[in-house]
Structure formats: structure tokens, C-alpha cells
Design a protein around this motif. Structure first.
Motif, PDB file in Angstrom:
ATOM      1  N   LEU A 208       0.931  -1.399  -0.012  1.00  0.00           N
ATOM      2  CA  LEU A 208      -0.099   0.023  -0.216  1.00  0.00           C
ATOM      3  C   LEU A 208       0.778   1.297  -0.170  1.00  0.00           C
ATOM      4  N   PRO A 209       0.781   2.083  -0.919  1.00  0.00           N
ATOM      5  CA  PRO A 209       1.373   3.475  -1.035  1.00  0.00           C
ATOM      6  C   PRO A 209       1.440   4.244   0.042  1.00  0.00           C
ATOM      7  N   GLN A 210       2.160   5.430   0.064  1.00  0.00           N
ATOM      8  CA  GLN A 210       1.901   6.405   0.927  1.00  0.00           C
ATOM      9  C   GLN A 210       1.069   7.490   0.385  1.00  0.00           C
ATOM     10  N   GLY A 211       0.442   8.120   1.168  1.00  0.00           N
ATOM     11  CA  GLY A 211      -0.372   9.223   0.587  1.00  0.00           C
ATOM     12  C   GLY A 211      -1.658   8.684  -0.012  1.00  0.00           C
ATOM     13  N   GLY A 212      -2.352   9.626  -1.073  1.00  0.00           N
ATOM     14  CA  GLY A 212      -3.376   9.324  -1.787  1.00  0.00           C
ATOM     15  C   GLY A 212      -3.269   8.167  -2.877  1.00  0.00           C
ATOM     16  N   TYR A 213      -4.252   7.162  -2.814  1.00  0.00           N
ATOM     17  CA  TYR A 213      -4.177   6.333  -4.110  1.00  0.00           C
ATOM     18  C   TYR A 213      -5.469   5.838  -4.521  1.00  0.00           C
ATOM     19  N   VAL A 214      -5.815   5.310  -5.671  1.00  0.00           N
ATOM     20  CA  VAL A 214      -6.845   4.415  -5.845  1.00  0.00           C
ATOM     21  C   VAL A 214      -6.892   3.029  -5.493  1.00  0.00           C
ATOM     22  N   LEU A 215      -7.663   2.465  -4.436  1.00  0.00           N
ATOM     23  CA  LEU A 215      -7.717   0.999  -4.263  1.00  0.00           C
ATOM     24  C   LEU A 215      -9.079   0.366  -5.136  1.00  0.00           C
ATOM     25  N   ALA A 216      -8.470  -0.502  -5.893  1.00  0.00           N
ATOM     26  CA  ALA A 216      -9.366  -1.198  -7.118  1.00  0.00           C
ATOM     27  C   ALA A 216      -9.833  -2.802  -6.500  1.00  0.00           C
ATOM     28  N   PRO A 217     -10.679  -2.929  -5.916  1.00  0.00           N
ATOM     29  CA  PRO A 217     -11.004  -4.291  -5.479  1.00  0.00           C
ATOM     30  C   PRO A 217     -11.971  -4.948  -6.510  1.00  0.00           C
TER      31      PRO A 217
ATOM     32  N   VAL B 244      -9.223   6.369  -2.098  1.00  0.00           N
ATOM     33  CA  VAL B 244     -10.557   6.281  -2.679  1.00  0.00           C
ATOM     34  C   VAL B 244     -10.701   4.928  -3.153  1.00  0.00           C
ATOM     35  N   THR B 245     -11.449   4.088  -2.706  1.00  0.00           N
ATOM     36  CA  THR B 245     -12.055   2.822  -2.845  1.00  0.00           C
ATOM     37  C   THR B 245     -12.852   2.814  -4.040  1.00  0.00           C
ATOM     38  N   ILE B 246     -12.751   2.218  -5.362  1.00  0.00           N
ATOM     39  CA  ILE B 246     -13.726   2.132  -6.217  1.00  0.00           C
ATOM     40  C   ILE B 246     -13.568   0.786  -6.823  1.00  0.00           C
ATOM     41  N   TYR B 247     -14.744   0.235  -6.807  1.00  0.00           N
ATOM     42  CA  TYR B 247     -14.792  -1.063  -7.570  1.00  0.00           C
ATOM     43  C   TYR B 247     -14.922  -0.807  -9.074  1.00  0.00           C
ATOM     44  N   PRO B 248     -13.918  -1.597  -9.714  1.00  0.00           N
ATOM     45  CA  PRO B 248     -13.947  -1.320 -11.236  1.00  0.00           C
ATOM     46  C   PRO B 248     -15.395  -1.656 -12.006  1.00  0.00           C
TER      47      PRO B 248
ATOM     48  N   ALA C 104      -6.055  10.919 -13.751  1.00  0.00           N
ATOM     49  CA  ALA C 104      -6.174  12.151 -13.594  1.00  0.00           C
ATOM     50  C   ALA C 104      -5.525  13.001 -12.248  1.00  0.00           C
ATOM     51  N   SER C 105      -5.329  11.792 -11.366  1.00  0.00           N
ATOM     52  CA  SER C 105      -5.034  12.418 -10.123  1.00  0.00           C
ATOM     53  C   SER C 105      -3.218  12.295 -10.119  1.00  0.00           C
ATOM     54  N   GLY C 106      -2.913  11.476 -11.095  1.00  0.00           N
ATOM     55  CA  GLY C 106      -1.251  11.222 -10.966  1.00  0.00           C
ATOM     56  C   GLY C 106      -0.891  10.271  -9.870  1.00  0.00           C
ATOM     57  N   ARG C 107      -1.831   9.529  -9.241  1.00  0.00           N
ATOM     58  CA  ARG C 107      -1.677   8.861  -7.869  1.00  0.00           C
ATOM     59  C   ARG C 107      -1.624   7.356  -8.190  1.00  0.00           C
ATOM     60  N   PRO C 108      -1.032   6.436  -7.418  1.00  0.00           N
ATOM     61  CA  PRO C 108      -1.169   4.828  -7.934  1.00  0.00           C
ATOM     62  C   PRO C 108      -2.538   4.475  -8.069  1.00  0.00           C
ATOM     63  N   LEU C 109      -2.540   3.326  -8.754  1.00  0.00           N
ATOM     64  CA  LEU C 109      -3.795   2.391  -8.844  1.00  0.00           C
ATOM     65  C   LEU C 109      -3.443   1.268  -8.195  1.00  0.00           C
ATOM     66  N   VAL C 110      -3.865   0.566  -7.308  1.00  0.00           N
ATOM     67  CA  VAL C 110      -3.579  -0.515  -6.374  1.00  0.00           C
ATOM     68  C   VAL C 110      -4.719  -1.526  -6.388  1.00  0.00           C
ATOM     69  N   PRO C 111      -4.537  -2.728  -7.417  1.00  0.00           N
ATOM     70  CA  PRO C 111      -5.159  -3.671  -7.328  1.00  0.00           C
ATOM     71  C   PRO C 111      -5.481  -4.494  -5.904  1.00  0.00           C
ATOM     72  N   LEU C 112      -6.738  -4.997  -5.404  1.00  0.00           N
ATOM     73  CA  LEU C 112      -6.787  -5.602  -4.463  1.00  0.00           C
ATOM     74  C   LEU C 112      -7.843  -7.056  -4.759  1.00  0.00           C
ATOM     75  N   ALA C 113      -7.214  -8.195  -4.517  1.00  0.00           N
ATOM     76  CA  ALA C 113      -7.971  -9.282  -4.947  1.00  0.00           C
ATOM     77  C   ALA C 113      -8.800  -9.781  -3.626  1.00  0.00           C
ATOM     78  N   GLN C 114      -9.926 -10.253  -3.392  1.00  0.00           N
ATOM     79  CA  GLN C 114     -10.550 -10.729  -2.065  1.00  0.00           C
ATOM     80  C   GLN C 114     -11.312 -11.992  -2.532  1.00  0.00           C
ATOM     81  N   TRP C 115     -11.618 -12.845  -1.624  1.00  0.00           N
ATOM     82  CA  TRP C 115     -12.222 -13.986  -1.681  1.00  0.00           C
ATOM     83  C   TRP C 115     -12.611 -14.614  -0.407  1.00  0.00           C
ATOM     84  N   GLY C 116     -14.018 -15.037  -0.166  1.00  0.00           N
ATOM     85  CA  GLY C 116     -14.421 -15.480   0.941  1.00  0.00           C
ATOM     86  C   GLY C 116     -15.735 -14.951   1.166  1.00  0.00           C
ATOM     87  N   ALA C 117     -15.770 -13.570   1.305  1.00  0.00           N
ATOM     88  CA  ALA C 117     -17.222 -12.999   1.303  1.00  0.00           C
ATOM     89  C   ALA C 117     -18.365 -13.652   0.901  1.00  0.00           C
ATOM     90  N   GLN C 118     -18.207 -14.448  -0.208  1.00  0.00           N
ATOM     91  CA  GLN C 118     -19.162 -15.063  -0.837  1.00  0.00           C
ATOM     92  C   GLN C 118     -19.755 -16.256  -0.056  1.00  0.00           C
TER      93      GLN C 118
END
Length: 242
Positions: free
Chosen positions: A27-36, A108-112, A137-151
Motif C-alpha cells: 500500500l503506497p503512502q499518501g493518496g491512491y485509488v484502491l481497486a477491488p 478512495v476505493t472504487i470497484y472497477p 487524472a490524479s497522477g496517483r497509484p492504482l492499487v489492485p486488491l483481490a478478495q475471496w471468501g465474502a461470498q
């Protein structure tokens, strides 16, 4: 949402879940987009647990309709979630707010996909471009997050909650998606879709590692909510002329 998760839900989640959390050091420092990827109505709460325990304030780009639901609306407004008005002029304003938030150092977490996957095997669908658009647009990292188990706790679009036996919730953070070849270019629809495909490819590969398998067939289309038909000829049909 942070206080709610910490004071009420976190102790409960510690009791009813096992946690396979990996990659938080990415996980980066500062602002970024988290994409699960999105697999259940309860996964935002489970992801919020992961984020809170790693010092990240959960802030989602959420459907505007949630803000009108009694109790839920009060919670999401109080937690300063960002409403998105899909298919309206307000959608662009939502993304501007998200860009400003990320540039201000927030996560900011955004579900793609923008919705729970309709793939019967719960693989990521082809996705909307919002997460990539905000990152570029923000010039900040896009971080993928894979999740499994909630289903296993709540199957997609089901109302039957299964808390026992304890479910293992897998949350794996990936390396930021490399978007350097798109930086500084006009954000055309073609560019955004190509960059989004790169994000979804990363999410699918990460989820495949968690599940120990690969998806079968073409990726579900997020717009039609169907699997595209193959364009290959039917091998059972003889097209040769006699």
C-alpha cells in the motif's frame, strides 16, 4: 464508517472470520485509488476491516441510491463516502470529487465493475473506467486488491447470511498497476478501456492465485451482464463445399 467498524463490527469480525491478509506492505503512502473485485454485499464491510487495521480510512465511491436508504444512508453520509450518479451528468462530478480527494492524500476505493460480478464462478467482469480515470487524472497509484471468501458469508444477491462456521476472508494487495505508458495522453475512451483491461487482468491473475484455478470462458461483459458469445466457428459444423 471508521468508528462504526472499530467499535461495533471489528470485535464481531475478529470472532466470526479467519483472515488471510497479504501484501499490505504494498500500500503506497499518501493518496491512491484502491481497486477491488466485488463478490458480495458484505465485502465492503470486510474490506473496511482490512483497511482500518492497516491505518487506511475506508472511503468508497458508492451508488447514489444508497444515500437514500434509511440507516445505511446516514452511515455512508456520516463516513463521507462519495456518491456516484451513474449514467447522469453527476457521474463526472463524482469522479472530480474522487480525484480531488486522492490528490489531497486520501485513499478512495472504487470497484472497477461498479456492481457485484454476475459471472457464475465469481470472476471479475470487464469493468467500467472510473478507477483508471481517477488514477490517471490524479497522477496517483492504482492499487489492485483481490478478495475471496465474502461470498461464503453472503452469496451474491442472496439474503441468507451464513456466519458459522467461521469463514476465511482472503485479501491480497497487488503491486500498483503500471500506467506509465498512458500518462500525459488524452484520456480517450479507447485509452481508458485499454488501461482498465490491464487492471482487470491483474485482478483476475491475483484471484486465480488465491483460488488455485483460472477462469473458464470469456470474461462477462459489465454492460450486458452476459458472457460474450465466441466468434470462432462451430467445430461441429462442416463448412467445406462438396
Amino acid at each position: 464508517m471508521t468508528r462504526w467498524v472499530v467499535r461495533i463490527l471489528r470485535p464481531l469480525l475478529m470472532l466470526i472470520t479467519r483472515r488471510d491478509w497479504q501484501g499490505a506492505e504494498k500500500l503506497p503512502q499518501g493518496g491512491y485509488v484502491l481497486a477491488p473485485n466485488h463478490i458480495s454485499h458484505v465485502d465492503p464491510i470486510l474490506l473496511a476491516h482490512f483497511m482500518v487495521d492497516h491505518g487506511v480510512t475506508p472511503r468508497y465511491l458508492a451508488k447514489d441510491t444508497l444515500f437514500d436508504v434509511r440507516l445505511i444512508g446516514a452511515i455512508v453520509r456520516g463516513a463521507e463516502q462519495i456518491p456516484v450518479h451513474r449514467s447522469t451528468a453527476g457521474a463526472a462530478e463524482s469522479l472530480r470529487t474522487a480525484v480531488e480527494s486522492v490528490q489531497a492524500g486520501q485513499v478512495v476505493t472504487i470497484y472497477p465493475e461498479g456492481t457485484i460480478t454476475r459471472d457464475p464462478d465469481l470472476w471479475p467482469m470487464s469493468s467500467r473506467t472510473g478507477a483508471v480515470r481517477v488514477a490517471l487524472a490524479s497522477g496517483r497509484p492504482l492499487v489492485p486488491l483481490a478478495q475471496w471468501g465474502a461470498q461464503d458469508m453472503l452469496w451474491p444477491y442472496s439474503k441468507r447470511l451464513r456466519l458459522l462456521p467461521r469463514k476465511t476472508i482472503h485479501v491480497h494487495v497487488g503491486d500498483p498497476v503500471d500506467l506509465t505508458d498512458f500518462e500525459g495522453l488524452e484520456l480517450t475512451e479507447d485509452l481508458l478501456h485499454r488501461a482498465t483491461d490491464r487492471l482487470v487482468d491483474a485482478l483476475t491473475a491475483m484471484l486465480g492465485e488465491i483460488r488455485g484455478e483460472l477462469p473458464r470462458g470469456a470474461r462477462f461483459d459489465v454492460r450486458t451482464l452476459e458472457r460474450p458469445r465466441s466468434t470462432l466457428p462451430d467445430p461441429t459444423t462442416n463448412t467445406e463445399e462438396h
